[in-house]
Design an enzyme around this catalytic site. Structure first.
Site, mmCIF file in Angstrom:
data_model
loop_
_atom_site.group_PDB
_atom_site.id
_atom_site.type_symbol
_atom_site.label_atom_id
_atom_site.label_comp_id
_atom_site.label_asym_id
_atom_site.label_seq_id
_atom_site.Cartn_x
_atom_site.Cartn_y
_atom_site.Cartn_z
ATOM 1 N N ASP A 26 26.231 34.245 3.641
ATOM 2 C CA ASP A 26 26.436 33.326 4.771
ATOM 3 C C ASP A 26 25.385 33.579 5.848
ATOM 4 O O ASP A 26 25.296 32.837 6.833
ATOM 5 C CB ASP A 26 27.867 33.417 5.323
ATOM 6 C CG ASP A 26 28.211 34.790 5.856
ATOM 7 O OD1 ASP A 26 27.426 35.750 5.643
ATOM 8 O OD2 ASP A 26 29.283 34.924 6.485
ATOM 9 N N SER A 27 24.545 34.598 5.633
ATOM 10 C CA SER A 27 23.370 34.790 6.489
ATOM 11 C C SER A 27 22.458 33.574 6.414
ATOM 12 O O SER A 27 21.545 33.428 7.233
ATOM 13 C CB SER A 27 22.607 36.060 6.088
ATOM 14 O OG SER A 27 22.384 36.098 4.695
ATOM 15 N N ASP A 52 29.117 33.962 -0.756
ATOM 16 C CA ASP A 52 29.857 34.467 0.400
ATOM 17 C C ASP A 52 30.923 33.466 0.836
ATOM 18 O O ASP A 52 30.643 32.266 0.937
ATOM 19 C CB ASP A 52 28.883 34.650 1.575
ATOM 20 C CG ASP A 52 28.880 36.063 2.112
ATOM 21 O OD1 ASP A 52 29.809 36.837 1.809
ATOM 22 O OD2 ASP A 52 27.923 36.392 2.837
ATOM 23 N N GLU A 68 27.863 47.791 5.146
ATOM 24 C CA GLU A 68 26.761 47.369 6.026
ATOM 25 C C GLU A 68 26.725 48.193 7.309
ATOM 26 O O GLU A 68 27.748 48.318 8.012
ATOM 27 C CB GLU A 68 26.911 45.867 6.365
ATOM 28 C CG GLU A 68 25.803 45.379 7.301
ATOM 29 C CD GLU A 68 25.669 43.861 7.371
ATOM 30 O OE1 GLU A 68 26.376 43.147 6.629
ATOM 31 O OE2 GLU A 68 24.850 43.393 8.183
ATOM 32 N N GLU A 114 34.542 39.354 3.790
ATOM 33 C CA GLU A 114 34.489 40.471 4.730
ATOM 34 C C GLU A 114 35.885 40.999 5.054
ATOM 35 O O GLU A 114 36.822 40.205 5.239
ATOM 36 C CB GLU A 114 33.789 40.030 6.032
ATOM 37 C CG GLU A 114 32.327 39.699 5.815
ATOM 38 C CD GLU A 114 31.599 39.317 7.099
ATOM 39 O OE1 GLU A 114 32.167 39.477 8.207
ATOM 40 O OE2 GLU A 114 30.450 38.857 6.989
ATOM 41 N N LYS A 117 32.266 36.938 -2.302
ATOM 42 C CA LYS A 117 32.331 38.113 -1.433
ATOM 43 C C LYS A 117 33.052 37.702 -0.160
ATOM 44 O O LYS A 117 32.860 36.589 0.334
ATOM 45 C CB LYS A 117 30.924 38.606 -1.085
ATOM 46 C CG LYS A 117 30.919 39.722 -0.025
ATOM 47 C CD LYS A 117 29.565 40.364 0.120
ATOM 48 C CE LYS A 117 28.615 39.658 1.050
ATOM 49 N NZ LYS A 117 29.091 39.463 2.443
HETATM 50 O O1 KIV Z 1 25.304 37.259 4.226
HETATM 51 C C1 KIV Z 1 24.621 38.235 3.894
HETATM 52 O O2 KIV Z 1 23.380 38.172 3.809
HETATM 53 C C2 KIV Z 1 25.304 39.483 3.604
HETATM 54 C C3 KIV Z 1 24.455 40.662 3.300
HETATM 55 C C4 KIV Z 1 23.942 41.220 4.563
HETATM 56 C C5 KIV Z 1 25.175 41.676 2.515
HETATM 57 O O3 KIV Z 1 26.482 39.542 3.641
#
Ligand code: KIV
Length: 261
Positions: A42-43, A81, A179, A112, A110
């Site tokens: 989600d970055s 994500d 992280e 959080e 994934k």
């Molecule tokens: O969204 C992302 O890029 C991440 C990584 C930093 C692990 O969650």
């Protein structure tokens, strides 16, 4: 690679390498590499869309990026994500969000944290969705932290993180991203768990490492977190190429005869 082979890699003491990716072009390149997995992070909200945090990412946005990456990723293991709040609005909404990402071609999701959505993680695993956890700095909680800060520095916070990691493993997660935590804590969690840890700013003791692709390529002129070693000078290369193009156009040397019909 698949979720099971992540576990196998840990058993055999093989380090795991992962990068983020958000588009088809880079996914095609990554498909030719030896990396073990691709995270559609989600970055994307920050790296691709220029937002100040990942809070702006939505399921629709993540679905679009996941589809593009999957089209180029070949047989690479692709994890998507789950964006901000998409797994916190009840079980049915969380499963709908996960379904959208899996239907887009992801092979795992994934998410959080763990507290308050244990039921979601458990149901997803029981439903056949491999789940990767994410502890330490959880960027979706940036407003709670008051900035992107190293987590788990106090004894109490470190103990809490170890217990969250154990909980994730018990719920059936196949791996966990750690992280921005002290290296000693990264190593401790790694040694405590049976499932692999994938570190980003969590020291060398993790079972694997992940970096944001653009950081790895050195594409950022103004953002260079301590842990994000640039393995190339991408920004320099891009600027040089564009400058060369600009000069050639202005000088009338591009296009050449052989580049014309
Ligand atoms: O969204 C992302 O890029 C991440 C990584 C930093 C692990 O969650």
């Amino acid at each position: 690679m698949c979720a099971k082979s992540f576990l196998q890699a840990k058993c055999e003491g093989r380090k795991l390498s992962m990068v983020t990716c958000y588009d088809y072009t880079f996914a095609r390149l990554l498909s030719q590499s030896a990396i073990d997995g691709i995270l559609v992070g989600d970055s994307a909200a920050m790296v691709v869309h220029g937002h100040a945090s990942t809070v702006s990412a939505t399921v629709d946005l993540m679905r679009l990026h996941t589809e593009a990456v999957v089209r180029g990723a070949g047989d690479k293991f692709v994890i998507a994500d789950m964006p901000f709040l998409s797994f916190r609005k009840g079980l049915a909404a969380a499963l709908d969000a996960a379904q959208a990402l899996m239907a887009a071609g992801a092979q795992a999701v994934k998410l959080e944290g763990v507290g308050g959505h244990e039921d979601v993680i458990q149901r997803m695993v029981e439903s056949g969705i491999p789940v990767m956890g994410h502890l330490g700095l959880q960027p979706q909680s940036v407003h709670l932290y008051g900035g992107f800060r190293v987590q788990g520095r106090s004894c109490e916070a470190a103990r809490e993180m170890v217990s969250q990691a154990k909980k994730l493993e018990a719920l059936g997660a196949f791996a966990v991203v750690l992280e921005c935590i002290p290296a000693a804590l990264g190593r401790e969690i790694t040694e405590t768990l049976r499932i692999p840890t994938i570190g980003i700013g969590a020291g060398a003791g993790c079972d694997g490492q992940i970096l944001v692709l653009q950081d790895l390529l050195g594409m950022n002129l103004d953002f260079q977190p301590k842990f994000a070693r640039p393995f190339w000078h991408g920004s320099r290369g891009v600027l040089e190429a564009v400058a060369n193009f600009n000069e050639a156009v202005k000088a009338g040397t591009f296009p050449a005869l052989e580049e014309s019909y």
